[in-house]
Scaffold this active site. Sequence first.
Site, mmCIF file in Angstrom:
data_model
loop_
_atom_site.group_PDB
_atom_site.id
_atom_site.type_symbol
_atom_site.label_atom_id
_atom_site.label_comp_id
_atom_site.label_asym_id
_atom_site.label_seq_id
_atom_site.Cartn_x
_atom_site.Cartn_y
_atom_site.Cartn_z
ATOM 1 N N VAL A 11 0.827 -1.210 0.000
ATOM 2 C CA VAL A 11 0.000 0.000 0.000
ATOM 3 C C VAL A 11 0.863 1.263 0.000
ATOM 4 C CG1 VAL A 11 -1.617 1.349 1.415
ATOM 5 C CG2 VAL A 11 -2.033 -1.065 1.020
ATOM 6 N N LYS A 35 14.582 -3.489 2.523
ATOM 7 C CA LYS A 35 13.612 -2.919 1.584
ATOM 8 C C LYS A 35 14.087 -1.558 1.059
ATOM 9 C CE LYS A 35 9.079 -4.510 2.256
ATOM 10 N NZ LYS A 35 7.767 -4.510 2.867
ATOM 11 N N GLU A 154 -7.740 2.351 2.318
ATOM 12 C CA GLU A 154 -7.306 2.055 0.959
ATOM 13 C C GLU A 154 -8.075 0.851 0.418
ATOM 14 O OE1 GLU A 154 -5.154 3.633 -1.218
ATOM 15 O OE2 GLU A 154 -6.102 2.108 -2.452
ATOM 16 N N LEU A 156 -7.218 -0.599 -2.809
ATOM 17 C CA LEU A 156 -6.554 -1.150 -4.000
ATOM 18 C C LEU A 156 -6.551 -2.665 -3.976
ATOM 19 C CD1 LEU A 156 -3.523 -2.409 -3.234
ATOM 20 C CD2 LEU A 156 -2.939 -0.020 -3.081
ATOM 21 N N LEU A 256 -18.348 -13.249 -7.861
ATOM 22 C CA LEU A 256 -19.256 -14.403 -7.890
ATOM 23 C C LEU A 256 -18.589 -15.561 -8.625
ATOM 24 C CD1 LEU A 256 -22.953 -13.267 -8.587
ATOM 25 C CD2 LEU A 256 -21.977 -14.178 -6.488
ATOM 26 N N GLY A 259 -14.415 -20.874 -6.397
ATOM 27 C CA GLY A 259 -12.994 -21.212 -6.378
ATOM 28 C C GLY A 259 -12.619 -21.924 -5.097
ATOM 29 N N GLY A 263 -8.348 -15.616 -0.023
ATOM 30 C CA GLY A 263 -7.106 -15.559 0.752
ATOM 31 C C GLY A 263 -6.544 -14.154 0.641
ATOM 32 N N CYS A 266 -5.851 -9.328 3.126
ATOM 33 C CA CYS A 266 -6.949 -8.493 3.647
ATOM 34 C C CYS A 266 -8.172 -9.276 4.115
ATOM 35 C CB CYS A 266 -7.346 -7.465 2.589
ATOM 36 S SG CYS A 266 -6.060 -6.243 2.325
ATOM 37 N N ARG A 336 0.324 -14.187 1.458
ATOM 38 C CA ARG A 336 -0.278 -14.136 2.787
ATOM 39 C C ARG A 336 -1.662 -14.796 2.761
ATOM 40 N NH1 ARG A 336 0.966 -7.873 4.165
ATOM 41 N NH2 ARG A 336 0.659 -7.701 1.923
#
Length: 443
Positions: A11, A35, A154, A156, A256, A259, A263, A266, A336
């Site tokens: 983000v 990083k 956020e 995104l 919709l 699957g 995951g 978020c 994640r």
Amino acid sequence: MEIGVIGTGYVGLVQGVILSEFGMNVTCMDVSEDKINKLNCGEIPIYEPGLKEMLSKNFQAKRINFTTNIKSVVEKSEIIFIAVGTPSNEDGSTDLNYVRDVARDISKYINGYKVIVIKSTVPVGTSNLIKELISDELKKRDFNIDFDIVSNPEFLREGKALKDCMNPDRIIIGSESEKAKTIMKNVYDVFNINQTPFVFTNLETAEMIKYASNSFLAVKISFINELALLSEKVGADIQVIARAMGMDGRISSKFLHAGPGYGGSCFPKDTKAIVDVGNKNKEEMFVINAAIKANEKQKQKMVQKIALNINENGNLKNKIIGILGLSFKPETDDMRDAPSIDIIEGLVRAGAKIQAFCPEGMKEAKWRLEHVNKSVKYMNDEYEVAKDADAIVIITEWAQFRAMDLKKIRENMKDSYFFDLRNVYSKKREIMMTDFKYFGTGI
Ligand code: NAD
């Protein structure tokens, strides 16, 4: 305008790069030296389409820079975005330690009026806690400085982050301060080319909007997945059902797709967090709780489906399963809470050996699946995955898996099981009927 972004992950980095693209001076700060070193060498620590190019242009133009020094960022920035992680604790509540650390740092170095913008997803009440924390720290030092807190969640989607950030469906600005609201509107107006609507509200409502949106989408996914399980049993086709449902304007076709379960960084943590907030406020979140349980069940159902179809007693000893796609969705390296983790663990527990390939997720997968690494081999492409495999399982629908040379895949395989957990192919396709034992999801 001088902008500081604290937390340079999916983000924070995207936000910083976009603000710099529209001419603002941005300093992105992170505690991870690795990083920041990478970014200062022009390397991007995450995979996000288009980000590298946009970053290097603005880095060369000196509109964006990277540092581990929070003092300098706080001192020089008029607006400070907080975009650090807010992971789940064991009990589902939100770990706010990173946000609190940043708030303490801000209180140490604040040297004039600042707008402190909380972009991290935080449970309702957190923005006020942060405000109190900073005020208390300032009081202790007998330091009288004005600042405002804004909640600006956020929305995104990883893999489409640049587009989403530049063309959001709505911009949420929660604050008690008119001055801060105006400053934030001015920031967003610079790149609000499509006249995205603003929602101005209070801190609590802004915080809740984020959880309400993510939980609703998680519920929608769990809903269609549950119907997919039933459809398989009664001979119905979930893809036709979803398409027909989606034609109803009240429902919409998005989210919709049946699957293996949702995951990512978020939905799993945000659903657990809102359930926790509900419990703390003595309002049980029945619907969201059910979505969480259905999602856990969905992943285990995928394991059972694979194991029981290959061997009626579910034992996968001496079986090789080829896995295509590990990241929680295409076009990201983010692993994640990816469904692939639970599914691979389940298959390994049943005795299988795994051969896996993912265009961007393998580096992350190697450490997240370290505990089963003896049973998992990482391959170079989909055809290597198929080598001597008893079954192929598509877990994540990366574009390159949509037009595979299926003859070649089959020739490389030992047996012909094909579990298409994302319904990328059709069971009616001739080669699926003649050369494979094909299993879709909900069809
Ligand atoms: P991330 O883990 O990719 O990035 C967080 C960064 O914060 C890390 O680089 C970490 O080193 C840094 N950090 C931690 N403590 C710090 C400190 N004290 N000072 C400076 N840096 C520090 O996380 P992310 O995916 O970017 O998510 C950030 C927040 O945004 C979370 O609350 C998340 O829920 C929310 N969010 C994420 C997405 C998404 O798709 N990833 C979308 C919307 C909202």
